[in-house]
Design a protein around this motif. Structure first.
Motif, PDB file in Angstrom:
ATOM      1  N   GLN A 127      -5.248  -6.340   9.986  1.00 57.65           N
ATOM      2  CA  GLN A 127      -4.747  -5.661   8.790  1.00 57.65           C
ATOM      3  C   GLN A 127      -5.575  -4.420   8.489  1.00 57.65           C
ATOM      4  O   GLN A 127      -5.148  -3.551   7.736  1.00 57.65           O
ATOM      5  N   ILE A 138       1.076   4.557  -2.755  1.00 58.21           N
ATOM      6  CA  ILE A 138       0.860   5.954  -2.339  1.00 58.21           C
ATOM      7  C   ILE A 138       2.120   6.765  -2.629  1.00 58.21           C
ATOM      8  O   ILE A 138       2.059   7.864  -3.182  1.00 58.21           O
ATOM      9  N   HIS A 194      -3.279   3.695   5.848  1.00 58.68           N
ATOM     10  CA  HIS A 194      -2.975   4.110   4.487  1.00 58.68           C
ATOM     11  C   HIS A 194      -4.082   4.967   3.891  1.00 58.68           C
ATOM     12  O   HIS A 194      -3.812   5.862   3.095  1.00 58.68           O
ATOM     13  N   PHE A 224       0.837  -1.200   0.000  1.00 61.17           N
ATOM     14  CA  PHE A 224       0.000   0.000   0.000  1.00 61.17           C
ATOM     15  C   PHE A 224       0.871   1.249   0.000  1.00 61.17           C
ATOM     16  O   PHE A 224       0.580   2.224  -0.695  1.00 61.17           O
ATOM     17  N   PHE A 264      -3.527  -1.382   9.036  1.00 62.79           N
ATOM     18  CA  PHE A 264      -2.714  -0.948   7.892  1.00 62.79           C
ATOM     19  C   PHE A 264      -3.576  -0.164   6.914  1.00 62.79           C
ATOM     20  O   PHE A 264      -3.184   0.855   6.378  1.00 62.79           O
ATOM     21  N   ARG A 265      -4.749  -0.718   6.672  1.00 66.10           N
ATOM     22  CA  ARG A 265      -5.581  -0.123   5.627  1.00 66.10           C
ATOM     23  C   ARG A 265      -6.088   1.237   6.049  1.00 66.10           C
ATOM     24  O   ARG A 265      -6.098   2.172   5.256  1.00 66.10           O
TER      25      ARG A 265
END
Lengths: 453, 480
Positions: free
Chosen positions: B47, A274, B54, A270, B50-51
């Motif tokens: 997780q 970005i 982000h 990810f 993390f998402r």
């Protein structure tokens, strides 16, 4: 004589007929699944060949006088070449596209595009020959052998057998051989069909695949024989063997998978995308000179093209910005690749102890459908991207037109993968050890028990 | 049926089972699997951190953009990271096979990338160990093992005859044993739901309707277990020998839980081939081009469009228009291409649904498939919830692109015909903050249930069928 009788007796059982029929049916179905997969890949590769030149020509028609703009639109295809053997173990290939097309802009934004796949199809998995060998064959072995000894005892014929035959062990072994033969023949038939139907080269591809399958078959036979030699009841044997099967082909691999996934999570993926976006886009807001200077740090051989003016748009500056998207995401991208490699390595190490997993990973390796193979493809794309960029940069910076370029050179590129050298000893050793262990255990048990009766 | 007698038979059966030596390793293995599945479920769900991180990271760089031309922001775009439903701890569903991040930009519908399967070494294809998977796949084996001999052994050793002559009826014996088996199954299931419950209670990422979903999942698994128990008893009562009953049950398990699901999905996929990304994109591109190619300076469609706009406003060139014409063209182009894309995407999803159809309808004859489909849908980890995510991401993308086009039409000088570079023709940076971030809403419970109506019907039908089966056997079973 006895052998022939045993054989005829076994062939007449429902379990044998049903089992072989099932194996043949699922095996042949798997070949059709494989054929469809191959055809699809071939069709795409062919279409790419046809369309690439057309794509280039059409864009030249509109933007031929501005090479910078033309290259903004042009995509170059790279085909991950498929060997026919891939049909036998589709592996990761259903998910990872066979063709990747890249332009000369930021690579990290293009490189990871997955193919369009029905997630439900992935969930249930591919019905390829690999599946039939890893899942179905052991089930047939279990169905054929779980009552090898106990049925004689439960129907009251064991005592008679003990009296009539010289060695109980020999009797059981000949019964085992009677069950082994049809399954081995079934396997040979399926491989022969695969070779003929899917046109898989024998020596380099089909043969190693077959040998591993054969050893896997032996492994399950030796495991079953050991369980049988424990002298337990049919019911207990069937449960024990089925539980072992469930453990080896479902539970343990799934535990290893979640261990690996949780040990190496991938937030870097990810972050990479970005960073590549920000790395490129923020350059629109800052001084152009700095951007181009950074670009020249990577490509000093281009430094003599100088700097663009601060006012207005130039392709020179534009492609420098694009490149910095890759530069600023390179660290995260590297970490991501590293983690994928770690996942691969740890899986392979653990697979040494779990024959089903080991065989699956080797199948994918031979078929060129493994994660590792895809990683090599990704690396190839990266170097390809660098090559075409370095080819086009000077021409764009010199403001050439499309006419100055020999577009015939830009047929789709092909990634062949490196020649897979097949390491026999490393591949077969885990299976071999498994087979020896179970034969040893059975022999040990046999010495203690079979002789007593 | 005398209730107290049924209860007595049930409790006798239960006690007998717990006395047997085999129970200890079974419970041990189940608990071990339970612990491992819970652990990995929670890890997977984590997780989400993390998402979310982000999503914030992508958002903050969006907001940090300086004064810019709106078209630059249309290309800057943003990301949608797919969040996991809290109940994904219980059932992973197709989560590992679906992409998790998609870049949302103008003119282009990107694929949702970075699925767990993409990073997996092929071991994932062996299946995943989740709480739901244990209940769907392993629990039947355990119930079969405990119950396969319950009736037939008693017949084999003559106890059944004694029981019947002592006044118990067939019906009481069969339902009593079924009940006893069911109670054991409930005892085995309970820890799985306790673990999920504790997670839901301690988790901050709650979603509206969690508990309703949880209750429904619990109910469906109880129904599933009762079907399994009744089937076990029925087969035990109707088999010649215990060995025979076991073979039938194990064969049934292999057929229902291993062969049918795989073969039905493979058949669905084989007979409904889908395009690859390349073909899919090419088809869309082809159609968009037929409409008009905005990159072609002499394109008839866009020339006609321009001429008619000029005529309406009675001016001779686009720079004299009261608005920015290039923004207008892009907004038209976006509309056309998005419409075409959505149509193709819908067709593709319809094709996927066709592929899934055999497995969906086979649920009617296969309670394993029924509970599997239902459980995924209820946990927000099924096919439809992924399609829903993709639609929401595309809706947001379209909104964002058109918003940027609108800003360009309204606020950018009509004389700026092309390009978006530089410090002129820019909008204030506060504009970017005013646009809401992408937020994924989970599909509603009622929609999820509606999508899995077949599975709901199947579970209920099987319950009735198995009840009827045991009832039927209580009149027709043989004591010897």
């Amino acid at each position: 004589m006895m052998y022939r009788l045993l054989f005829r007796q076994f062939l007449r059982t429902q379990a044998c007929q049903l089992g072989l029929l099932l194996g043949l049916f699922v095996g042949i179905a798997s070949l059709f699944v494989g054929q469809q997969f191959l055809k699809k890949q071939d069709r795409i590769a062919l279409e790419v060949e046809e369309k690439q030149q057309e794509h280039i020509e059409r864009n030249i028609k509109y933007h031929g006088d501005d090479l910078g703009l033309l290259l903004y639109y042009l995509k170059f295809s790279i085909v991950n070449d498929q060997e026919p053997i891939a049909a036998l173990s589709i592996g990761q290939k259903d998910l990872n596209p066979t063709v990747q097309s890249v332009n000369i802009m930021t690579l990290e934004g293009q490189r990871y595009d997955t193919d369009l796949v029905n997630p439900n199809k992935l969930l249930y998995g591919n019905l390829d020959l690999g599946f039939v060998i890893i899942y179905i064959f052991p089930l047939l072995i279990i169905a054929f052998t779980y009552n090898l000894r106990s049925e004689e005892e439960e129907t009251g014929t064991w005592k008679m057998v003990s009296v009539m035959t010289r060695s109980n062990l020999k009797f059981l072994l000949s019964k085992l051989l009677v069950r082994f033969t049809p399954l081995a023949i079934l396997m040979i038939v399926l491989f022969a069909l695969a070779g003929w139907f899917l046109k898989i080269p024998f020596a380099s591809q089909l043969f190693p695949f077959f040998v591993i399958s054969f050893f896997y078959l032996l492994f399950w036979f030796s495991l079953s024989f050991w369980v049988v030699s424990l002298k337990l009841s049919s019911n207990f044997n069937s449960l024990l063997l089925l539980t072992t099967w469930l453990g080896l082909v479902v539970l343990i691999p799934s535990m290893v998978n979640s261990y690996v996934a949780n040990r190496f999570p991938m937030p870097e993926a990810f972050t990479t995308i970005i960073n590549q976006r920000d790395g490129y886009h923020t350059k629109w807001d800052i001084e152009k000179r700095g951007t181009v200077e950074e670009f020249y740090e990577d490509y000093p051989q281009l430094a003599h093209y100088g700097f663009p003016t601060e006012e207005g748009f130039t392709w020179h500056w534009y492609y420098a910005m694009q490149h910095l998207g890759d530069v600023e995401s390179s660290e995260q991208s590297r970490l991501m690749v590293q983690k994928i490699e770690q996942r691969d390595a740890v899986s392979k190490e653990l697979a040494w102890f779990i024959p089903s997993m080991h065989v699956q990973l080797i199948f994918n390796d031979i078929a060129g459908t493994s994660l590792n193979h895809h990683l090599r493809f990704l690396k190839y794309i990266k170097s390809f991207h660098e090559d075409i960029r370095l080819y086009f940069y000077p021409k764009v910076f010199e403001k050439l037109t499309a006419e100055s370029i020999d577009w015939k050179r830009f047929e789709p590129f092909h990634f062949k993968g490196e020649k897979r050298s097949f390491d026999w000893s490393k591949t077969l050793l885990p299976l071999f050890i498994g087979i020896i262990v179970f034969i040893g255990l059975s022999a040990f048990g046999a010495r203690q028990s079979f002789s007593e009766i | 049926m005398r209730k107290d007698l049924v209860r007595l038979i049930a409790s006798q059966f239960g006690k007998g089972v717990f006395k047997s030596r085999a129970m200890l390793p079974i419970i041990g293995i189940l608990l071990l699997l339970l612990a491992y599945a819970t652990y990995s479920g929670i890890q997977y769900h984590d997780q989400n951190h993390f998402r979310e991180d982000h999503q914030h990271m992508a958002r903050s760089s969006w907001e940090n953009n300086p004064d810019k031309h709106p078209h630059r922001m249309a290309h800057f775009g943003t990301f949608a990271f797919r969040l996991k439903h809290p109940l994904s701890v219980f059932d992973f569903g197709i989560e590992s096979y679906t992409g998790n991040a998609v870049f949302l930009e103008a003119h282009k519908q990107n694929t949702v990338n970075f699925s767990e399967a993409g990073f997996s070494t092929g071991m994932l294809r062996f299946g995943e160990l989740s709480l739901a998977m244990i209940l769907q796949l392993i629990l039947p084996l355990v119930i079969f093992f405990i119950g396969y001999s319950s009736i037939v052994s008693d017949r084999e050793n003559g106890t059944l005859k004694i029981l019947l002559t002592q006044g118990a009826s067939w019906k009481e014996i069969l339902f009593g044993r079924s009940m006893g088996l069911f109670i054991i199954a409930v005892l085995l299931i309970t820890p799985f739901f306790l673990a999920t419950m504790i997670f839901l209670l301690t988790e901050d990422h709650t979603v509206l309707g969690d508990w309703a979903r949880f209750a429904l999942i619990g109910t469906s698994y109880l129904l599933y277990a009762s079907i399994l128990c009744l089937v076990t008893i029925a087969i035990s009562a109707s088999s010649r020998s215990a060995k025979n009953a076991l073979i039938k049950l194990l064969g049934l398990w292999l057929l229902m839980a291993v062969l049918l699901p795989k073969v039905s999905q493979a058949a669905g996929a084989y007979f409904n081939p889908t395009p690859t990304k390349l073909e899919f994109r090419a088809a869309i591109e082809e159609e968009v081009k037929k409409y008009g190619d905005s990159h072609n300076p002499n394109d008839p469609y866009y020339n006609t469009l321009r001429d008619s706009v000029l005529q309406v406003h009675q001016v001779s060139s686009v720079s004299e228009l009261p608005f920015n014409y290039s923004g207008f063209v892009m907004s038209q182009g976006e509309k056309i291409s998005a419409e075409i894309y959505n149509r193709h995407h819908d067709l593709l999803m319809a094709r996927y649904r066709l592929q899934n159809l055999p497995a969906k309808w086979l649920a009617l004859i296969n309670p394993y498939l029924a509970i599997r489909n239902l459980s995924m849908a209820l946990c927000g980890t099924g096919f439809e919830s992924y399609v829903d995510f993709q639609l929401q991401a595309e809706d947001y993308r379209y909104m964002l692109a058109q918003k940027m086009n609108d800003l360009q039409i309204k606020y950018i000088s009509p004389s700026r015909l092309s390009g978006s570079e530089g410090k002129r023709d820019v909008l204030n940076r506060e504009t970017w903050k005013s646009i809401p971030d992408f937020k994924h809403e989970f599909m509603s419970l009622s929609t999820a249930l509606k999508n899995e109506l077949i599975s709901v019907i199947s579970v209920l039908l099987w319950l009735l069928l198995s009840l009827w089966g045991v009832q039927y056997l209580s009149h027709n079973a043989k004591a010897i």
